[in-house]
Structure formats: structure tokens, C-alpha cells
Design a protein around this motif. Structure first.
Motif, mmCIF file in Angstrom:
data_model
loop_
_atom_site.group_PDB
_atom_site.id
_atom_site.type_symbol
_atom_site.label_atom_id
_atom_site.label_comp_id
_atom_site.label_asym_id
_atom_site.label_seq_id
_atom_site.Cartn_x
_atom_site.Cartn_y
_atom_site.Cartn_z
ATOM 1 N N GLY A 49 8.310 1.957 4.543
ATOM 2 C CA GLY A 49 7.990 1.597 3.175
ATOM 3 C C GLY A 49 9.240 1.592 2.319
ATOM 4 N N PHE A 50 9.044 1.321 1.051
ATOM 5 C CA PHE A 50 10.138 1.319 0.078
ATOM 6 C C PHE A 50 10.095 2.627 -0.706
ATOM 7 C CE2 PHE A 50 9.008 -3.044 1.039
ATOM 8 C CZ PHE A 50 10.235 -3.661 1.221
ATOM 9 N N GLU A 51 9.986 3.729 0.031
ATOM 10 C CA GLU A 51 9.824 5.040 -0.604
ATOM 11 C C GLU A 51 11.058 5.422 -1.409
ATOM 12 O OE1 GLU A 51 6.920 6.283 -0.319
ATOM 13 O OE2 GLU A 51 6.203 5.026 1.329
ATOM 14 N N ARG A 75 5.102 -4.085 8.334
ATOM 15 C CA ARG A 75 6.540 -4.264 8.438
ATOM 16 C C ARG A 75 7.162 -3.099 9.213
ATOM 17 N NH1 ARG A 75 10.535 -5.912 3.386
ATOM 18 N NH2 ARG A 75 12.475 -5.959 4.595
ATOM 19 N N GLY A 76 8.237 -3.390 9.933
ATOM 20 C CA GLY A 76 8.946 -2.357 10.663
ATOM 21 C C GLY A 76 8.343 -2.096 12.030
ATOM 22 N N ARG A 77 8.785 -1.020 12.661
ATOM 23 C CA ARG A 77 8.271 -0.650 13.972
ATOM 24 C C ARG A 77 6.938 0.059 13.828
ATOM 25 N NH1 ARG A 77 12.910 2.388 17.308
ATOM 26 N NH2 ARG A 77 11.188 2.352 18.832
ATOM 27 N N PRO A 78 5.977 -0.198 14.706
ATOM 28 C CA PRO A 78 4.672 0.460 14.603
ATOM 29 C C PRO A 78 4.813 1.974 14.808
ATOM 30 C CG PRO A 78 4.589 -1.416 16.108
ATOM 31 C CD PRO A 78 6.034 -1.143 15.827
ATOM 32 N N VAL A 135 18.061 -0.633 -5.572
ATOM 33 C CA VAL A 135 16.962 0.323 -5.621
ATOM 34 C C VAL A 135 15.628 -0.418 -5.666
ATOM 35 C CG1 VAL A 135 15.859 2.133 -6.986
ATOM 36 C CG2 VAL A 135 18.343 2.118 -6.698
ATOM 37 N N GLY A 136 14.706 0.006 -4.809
ATOM 38 C CA GLY A 136 13.401 -0.626 -4.722
ATOM 39 C C GLY A 136 13.319 -1.709 -3.675
ATOM 40 N N GLN A 137 14.450 -2.078 -3.076
ATOM 41 C CA GLN A 137 14.457 -3.148 -2.088
ATOM 42 C C GLN A 137 14.855 -2.676 -0.691
ATOM 43 O OE1 GLN A 137 16.529 -6.714 -3.332
ATOM 44 N NE2 GLN A 137 16.053 -6.336 -5.501
ATOM 45 N N LEU A 138 15.023 -1.354 -0.537
ATOM 46 C CA LEU A 138 15.444 -0.829 0.768
ATOM 47 C C LEU A 138 14.224 -0.334 1.542
ATOM 48 C CD1 LEU A 138 17.627 -0.098 2.773
ATOM 49 C CD2 LEU A 138 17.950 2.079 1.572
ATOM 50 N N PHE A 139 13.908 -1.034 2.605
ATOM 51 C CA PHE A 139 12.810 -0.645 3.489
ATOM 52 C C PHE A 139 13.364 0.247 4.593
ATOM 53 C CE2 PHE A 139 10.403 -1.078 7.398
ATOM 54 C CZ PHE A 139 9.090 -0.961 6.984
ATOM 55 N N ASP A 140 12.651 1.343 4.863
ATOM 56 C CA ASP A 140 13.079 2.215 5.958
ATOM 57 C C ASP A 140 11.875 2.962 6.501
ATOM 58 O OD1 ASP A 140 14.933 3.310 7.737
ATOM 59 O OD2 ASP A 140 16.406 3.651 6.149
ATOM 60 N N GLN A 141 12.090 3.636 7.617
ATOM 61 C CA GLN A 141 11.065 4.474 8.229
ATOM 62 C C GLN A 141 11.754 5.537 9.068
ATOM 63 O OE1 GLN A 141 10.165 0.830 11.223
ATOM 64 N NE2 GLN A 141 8.631 2.420 11.281
ATOM 65 N N SER A 160 -0.644 3.852 7.242
ATOM 66 C CA SER A 160 0.563 3.136 7.646
ATOM 67 C C SER A 160 1.815 3.980 7.518
ATOM 68 C CB SER A 160 0.712 1.856 6.807
ATOM 69 O OG SER A 160 0.672 2.158 5.416
ATOM 70 N N THR A 161 1.692 5.211 7.007
ATOM 71 C CA THR A 161 2.850 6.099 6.901
ATOM 72 C C THR A 161 2.852 7.137 8.020
ATOM 73 O OG1 THR A 161 2.921 5.823 4.494
ATOM 74 C CG2 THR A 161 4.080 7.719 5.413
ATOM 75 N N GLN A 162 1.809 7.965 8.073
ATOM 76 C CA GLN A 162 1.764 9.037 9.063
ATOM 77 C C GLN A 162 1.360 8.535 10.444
ATOM 78 O OE1 GLN A 162 2.789 12.188 8.482
ATOM 79 N NE2 GLN A 162 3.331 11.499 6.420
ATOM 80 N N GLY A 163 0.711 7.378 10.503
ATOM 81 C CA GLY A 163 0.284 6.838 11.787
ATOM 82 C C GLY A 163 -1.211 6.959 11.983
#
Length: 706
Positions: free
Chosen positions: A327-329, A286-289, A340-346, A223-226
Motif C-alpha cells: 500500500g501507500f502507507e 498491486r505488488g506481490r501476493p 510523498v503519497g506515491q511510494l508503494f511498498d510492502q 489485503s494488508t495482513q493476508g
């Protein structure tokens, strides 16, 4: 017992029915093939390097087993790494170094922010053949430290005899018939020669289901690299040519490819301690595929009678966007936006290339047998990486500009039994970065831009000797180069007061490749043996840091190995073959200038033995192939990163009916349960990336040429 019986039955099928056999297709005669990846028209006997041409029939056979051109190449090229069976090719190498992927000579890589997605930029249905040039070389410019993988697309029809083309329908599914494992593909290609001009055009659409391992467990998505499972792709392809005269021609090619995940599964951690692989369950990501979106265009002009020589000029453009999973990286966090810990991004990596290539080759009349090739390459690559949920630059806009003249001389002696070659390429490159501010987790530092540059002269020299008819020996020295992943460096600067000109080390990774080889081509068999050594004083290694992220480190690397191949036409109906590759790689882990530890699984492939048998009986044919990846320990690496090894058996049967060809392919015929090479040798404490390989998978293909 069941596995042994199944394997025996497959090989027994090959041994039966010889009285009704028809001769299988002869192996590709490399002496008659023009290797466009080398930018010269010369017979194989004049080429001092290991070259493999994967023809259209071989590609069709592998397409009945796998779902990508990368997997086809990996199955047939001896020293290609095991694929990850994911959208990312991170860690996949040739001879321990990254290859340069081309489509009709157009570079597909993103060297400034290397995201390893360059193997998925064209649908394999539109590829006529694949040219693999092994070992470092700079003839195509930046990126070919491991070699060149050039996808040569389908040609336009050249005879005015009506419409010509091909169509294909395909379905793939897990051997247990799991409903969500089914995937489908439809593709078509059509063209016609109208005399002075010709064209071909095609389209392909594919849906891929979920993947299952040999234990019947759904394989977890990356789900990270695709991932390529649970995805859809569509592609459009076109090529048109116009003959200005009998010797002058202009041709235009366009390719658009999109692959996007459906996002129907979420990852469930495995357990490395108990050997439980990562799996997936139904759920919305979550987020864009994750997505690959690529458009390549090229216009090529060729004049075969310009002042006694041949001029080839190509202009091209390449637009790429790769979206990665979110993710919440830790690296995404910024308390100014969310706790902190609640920001989702990609992130999304973007690369826009414009370039040209000009070659002119002719004989030098004053010296019999001497040919000279001169040329000039130019490229402008603009790359940046965005955090797309919060509209932040992760890697600032970075522009790479290069102008590279080159010359290559080839001398034929003694009626062509000896060929000598030598050349040089002058790379003149500049990297341009404007002022920018790093993201919060790197300290939100203000970094002054700059324009660091470098000049590098790259050499090659080699020769071939036809010892006796059918036996050719060769030796060569060649340099290749690429850029370090400067995007990783730029986004991680956390020291105040830095400026790009003084901070960024943009000196290229230059690899020195020495190769010795011999090839034998007799009436019923072919064989080859090649030894090679590839060293780099300042290589660019992928090294995992304490946060689980791979950094680029400049370390001395030394790689040595050999490859052996054999193909025997045992009878008129049976062909046997195989290959073996051995690699040993070392690096300087403590910076003292001496190599002291092994390259790990992210940087080098395991030793591999492959074998196959092909039989043909009238309209029917069968191929059984075996890939044995040998176990390996890595000195200087954690014991948990050792590779256990595994063996895979595949089979493809084809029936050529008057209406269409029908193929049944079975990947992992013996249903071997295994952990993929990259997962087994990396991230020893990461249970989210402990992926098994695919279990027994069935593909049914119906294809028709007209």
C-alpha cells in the motif's frame, strides 16, 4: 421460523433410530496418552494443569467444517479466541495470552517481530492429534504465556504388514453456489514399516475460493495482513525412523508449507455507521501476493535404557518468510525515492531458527517414587523485516540467542494417588543488533547497535490428588515468559543518538499463572472445572496509536477466569457435551501500578458457551455443535468497541461406505450474519477492516484409509 425448523430437524435426526445405534467412539483416555508438549511421560492424573488432546477423529470432523488447524482448535478449546478467518492470527489468544505453536516440538513463532502467522505452518491433513496445554508455562521455552498448542504429526507405520496410508478429496462452496466460492483440496499420505526402518510421506494441495457472508455479500480481502480466501497452498511432509536397537531410535521429520494469495479481488470499504461490512470486487491487487512459506526439519534421538533412564535429544531448523500486502502507507514513505503519497511498498518478515533440546529422565533409586528430569535447550533466532519493493530494512537483522538448563522433579506418594512436582528453568538470553539506520518516516536516525541480555529464573510447583477413583484434584503455580515485540520498537526509534544497549528494554514478559482444578472421569461421563489467574507486572499489550498502527506497551495485566467442560454418553448411540469459559482481564492504563481498565478485544476473548450432540447409527454419524460468544463491554475503551456477540451452529454428517467415507459439513448452519470479533472490537473508525464472518458454507469430503 425457518431457522428454528432447521435446528429442530437436526436435533430430531439425532433423537431418531436409537434401536439401530452403535456405540460412538469413547472419549480420549488422557491417563493413557503421553503429552509430548510437557516433555515427560506421565499419566494425566499426575499433571497439575488443564490439558486437552484433540484426537484424529475429532480433527477429521472439524476438517469437514473449516480449512485450518487453528479453526479446529478454536472450535474445541474453551478459552481460545474466535478466529479472524484470515491468514493473520493477530489478537487470537488462549486465556487472554498468546499461545506457543509447535510442530512435533519445533517452535513456529516469530517472537522478535511477532506477525501472528504461526498458526498456518502445516497442512492439517498431516496432523494426528493436537495437544493443548492451558496456562503459562516455560517447559518449552519462549512464547507460552497463554499455553502450548503442539501439532503432533502422523506417525510412521510400526508393523511390517505392507503399505498403509490415507487419501482425501474435498470441495467447499458458499450455500448459494457462487461460482468463485468453490475451493478444492486433494491430499495423500503413505508409509511402510520395513522392519528396522520405516517411513511415511505425503503431499497436499488446496485452492480456496472467495468467502461470502450470510447476506450473500462477498467478504472483503485483508489485503494488508493476508487472507486465506482466494488463495492456494501446497505442502510436502515426510518422516523416517531407524531402530538402532530395541531401545534406541532416531527419527527425522520434514515439513514444507506454502500458502499464497491469488490477488484476484480488491477491497471496497464498508460503513460502520450503517452496519455495511467491507466487501471485495474483482480486480488485481498491486505488488506481490501475501504469502506464508515455511520449512521445518527435526532429527530426534531417543534411548530408553541409558543408565536406567530415558534420553531424548532433538536438533531442529525452521525457516519462515511471511509476505504482507502492500500500500501507500505513511510509514513506507520516503521523498528521496518518490513523492510523498506515491511510494508503494510492502513488507516481508523473515525468521531463521536453529535449536536443540536435550532431556534425560530417570527414577531416583534412593527415594521411592521420585523421578528427575534434567535438560538443556538452545536456540538461535535471526529475524528481520524488509520493505521488498524498495529493498529497505524496516526491522534490522536481530539475533536472539538463548541457553536454558532446567530441572523438573516429580514425586509419587501413596501408591500413586498423590503426585507432587516442582521445577526451575534458567533462561540466559542475548539480543544482538548491529548499527543501522531507521527508515525515513522514523527520521532516518542512525542507531548504534548493541547486545543487551537478560537472565531469568522461572519456577513451577504443583500437585494432584486422586480423591476417589475417577476424581482428581490439582493445583499449580507456573511462570511463562516471552519477548516483547522488539521489532516494532527497533523500527520506530526516532530520537537521535540512541544505542541499543541503553534504549531497548529487552526484559521478558513474565506471567505468573495459578490454577486450581478438578476432573471427574466416570463410566459414562467426564467433567472438569478449572479456575485460573494470570498476572504480569510488565505485560506486552497491543495498543492502537493515532495512525491506526498497533504499538507494544509494557503494562501490568491481571487475568482471571474459569473453564468448565462436560461430556455425557447419554445412550449407546448418543453423546452430549459442552463447555463454558469466562475471562476477565484488566490492565494499568495510566502507569500508576494499579489496574484500572479492561483488556480490549485485541488482547482477550469473549466468554463462550459451546454445546454439541453426536449420534452414530451403523455406518452413519452426525455431529451438531453450537458456539455462543457472549456480548461484552470494555471499561476504558470507546463504546464503539463493544462486542455484540453472536451464535454459530455447525453440523457434520458422515457415511462410511465400503469404498470410502463421505462427509457433508455445513458451517454456520443457520446462516447467521455477524461481524467478526476482532473487527467488532477494534478500529472503530476504520471502514476498510469491518469484516463480516462467513455465512452458510458447505464442505463435501471423500476420504479413504488403507
Amino acid at each position: 421460523m425457518g431457522k428454528a425448523w432447521l435446528a429442530g430437524a437436526a436435533f430430531s435426526a439425532l433423537a431418531a433410530g436409537g434401536a439401530h445405534a452403535e456405540a460412538p467412539a469413547a472419549p480420549v483416555d488422557l491417563d493413557a496418552v503421553v503429552i509430548t508438549a510437557l516433555r515427560v511421560e506421565q499419566p494425566r492424573a499426575a499433571t497439575p494443569a488443564t490439558v486437552q488432546v484433540i484426537g484424529e477423529d475429532e480433527l477429521a470432523t472439524q476438517a469437514a467444517l473449516s480449512q485450518s488447524a487453528v479453526e479446529a482448535v478454536a472450535a474445541l478449546a474453551p478459552s481460545f479466541s474466535p478466529t479472524r478467518q484470515k491468514l493473520s492470527g493477530f489478537g487470537e489468544t488462549v486465556r487472554g495470552r498468546s499461545p506457543l505453536y509447535l510442530v512435533d516440538g519445533v517452535p513456529q513463532s516469530t517472537p522478535l517481530r511477532d506477525d501472528s502467522r504461526d498458526g498456518f505452518t502445516i497442512d492439517p491433513f498431516f496432523i494426528e492429534r493436537v495437544e493443548v496445554v492451558f496456562g503459562s508455562n516455560a517447559i518449552q521455552g519462549i512464547g507460552a504465556t497463554g499455553g502450548v498448542v503442539n501439532y503432533v504429526t502422523a506417525p510412521t507405520p510400526r508393523e511390517a504388514d505392507g503399505w498403509a496410508g490415507k487419501v482425501m478429496a474435498q470441495t467447499t462452496f458458499d450455500d448459494e453456489g457462487e461460482g468463485d466460492s468453490f475451493g478444492y483440496k486433494a491430499a495423500g499420505l503413505v508409509g511402510r514399516d520395513f522392519g528396522r526402518w520405516d517411513f511415511t510421506a505425503g503431499a497436499a494441495y488446496e485452492t480456496r475460493g472467495a468467502f461470502y457472508d450470510a447476506d450473500g455479500r462477498r467478504i472483503g480481502p485483508d489485503s494488508t495482513q493476508g487472507d486465506i480466501q482466494d488463495s492456494k497452498s501446497w505442502s510436502l511432509f515426510g518422516k523416517a525412523g531407524f531402530d538402532l536397537t530395541d531401545t534406541r531410535r532416531i527419527e527425522v521429520m520434514a515439513n514444507h508449507f506454502e500458502l499464497e494469495g491469488d490477488g484476484d479481488y480488491v477491497l471496497v470499504n464498508g460503513n460502520r455507521a450503517t452496519g455495511l461490512p467491507t466487501t471485495g470486487v474483482r480486480g488485481a491487487q498491486r505488488g506481490r501476493p501475501p504469502r506464508n512459506k515455511v520449512t521445518s526439519v527435526a532429527a530426534t534421538y531417543r534411548d530408553r535404557d541409558l543408565l536406567g533412564g530415558t534420553l531424548t535429544a532433538q536438533a531442529y531448523g525452521h525457516d519462515y518468510e511471511g509476505i504482507f500486502g502492500g500500500g501507500f502507507e505513511t510509514s513506507f514513505q520516503d521523498p528521496r525515492i518518490a513523492p510523498v503519497g506515491q511510494l508503494f511498498d510492502q513488507s516481508a518478515n523473515n525468521s531463521e531458527k536453529l535449536g536443540f533440546k536435550i532431556d534425560y529422565e530417570r527414577e531416583v533409586g534412593a527415594v521411592p517414587g521420585l523421578k528427575a528430569l534434567v535438560g538443556l535447550d538452545g536456540i538461535r533466532d535471526k529475524t528481520f523485516q524488509m520493505l521488498i519493493q524498495t529493498d529497505r530494512f524496516w526491522v534490522p537483522e536481530t539475533i536472539y540467542e538463548s541457553l536454558a538448563p532446567f530441572v523438573q522433579l516429580r514425586q509419587a506418594l501413596w501408591d500413586g494417588r498423590v503426585h507432587l512436582s516442582a521445577g526451575a528453568r534458567q533462561e540466559n538470553a542475548t539480543l544482538k543488533v548491529d548499527d543501522y539506520v531507521t527508515i525515513y518516516t522514523s527520521g532516518a536516525r542512525e542507531v548504534a547497535g548493541g547486545s543487551p541480555s537478560f537472565k531469568e529464573t522461572l519456577f513451577n510447583v504443583g500437585g494432584t490428588v486422586t480423591v476417589v477413583d475417577g476424581v482428581t484434584a490439582y493445583a499449580s503455580y507456573a511462570q511463562g515468559f516471552t519477548m516483547p515485540d522488539v521489532g516494532r520498537v527497533l523500527r520506530a526509534i526516532n530520537t537521535p543518538g540512541q544505542d541499543i544497549d541503553s534504549y531497548l528494554d529487552v526484559q521478558p514478559v513474565v506471567s505468573d499463572n495459578v490454577e486450581l482444578g478438578v476432573e471427574v472421569a466416570k463410566e459414562r461421563w467426564r467433567g472438569s472445572l478449572a479456575w485460573f489467574q494470570s498476572n504480569s507486572d510488565r505485560g506486552a499489550l497491543l495498543v492502537r496509536n493515532a495512525n491506526g498502527v498497533f504499538d507494544v506497551q509494557r503494562q501490568r495485566t491481571e487475568i482471571e477466569g474459569f473453564e468448565a467442560t462436560l461430556r455425557v454418553r447419554a445412550t449407546d448411540w448418543l453423546t452430549l457435551g459442552g463447555a463454558y469459559s469466562h475471562l476477565k482481564g484488566r490492565t494499568d492504563g495510566d502507569g500508576d501500578g494499579e489496574v484500572d481498565r479492561d483488556l480490549n478485544g485485541a488482547n482477550i476473548s469473549p466468554d463462550r458457551l459451546t454445546a454439541y450432540a453426536e449420534g452414530t447409527w451403523g455406518p452413519a454419524s452426525l455431529r451438531v455443535q453450537v458456539q455462543d460468544f457472549e456480548s461484552r463491554d470494555f471499561e476504558g475503551e470507546p463504546a464503539a468497541n463493544s462486542f455484540e456477540g453472536y451464535t454459530l451452529v455447525d453440523a457434520v454428517g458422515t457415511w462410511r461406505f465400503p469404498a470410502a467415507d463421505v462427509s457433508l459439513g455445513v458451517q454456520n448452519l443457520l446462516d447467521e450474519q455477524y461481524i467478526s470479533y476482532f473487527s467488532d472490537t477494534q478500529n472503530p473508525t476504520d471502514n476498510a477492516r469491518y469484516w463480516a464472518g462467513r455465512g452458510r458454507t458447505v464442505t463435501l469430503t471423500v476420504a479413504k484409509r488403507f
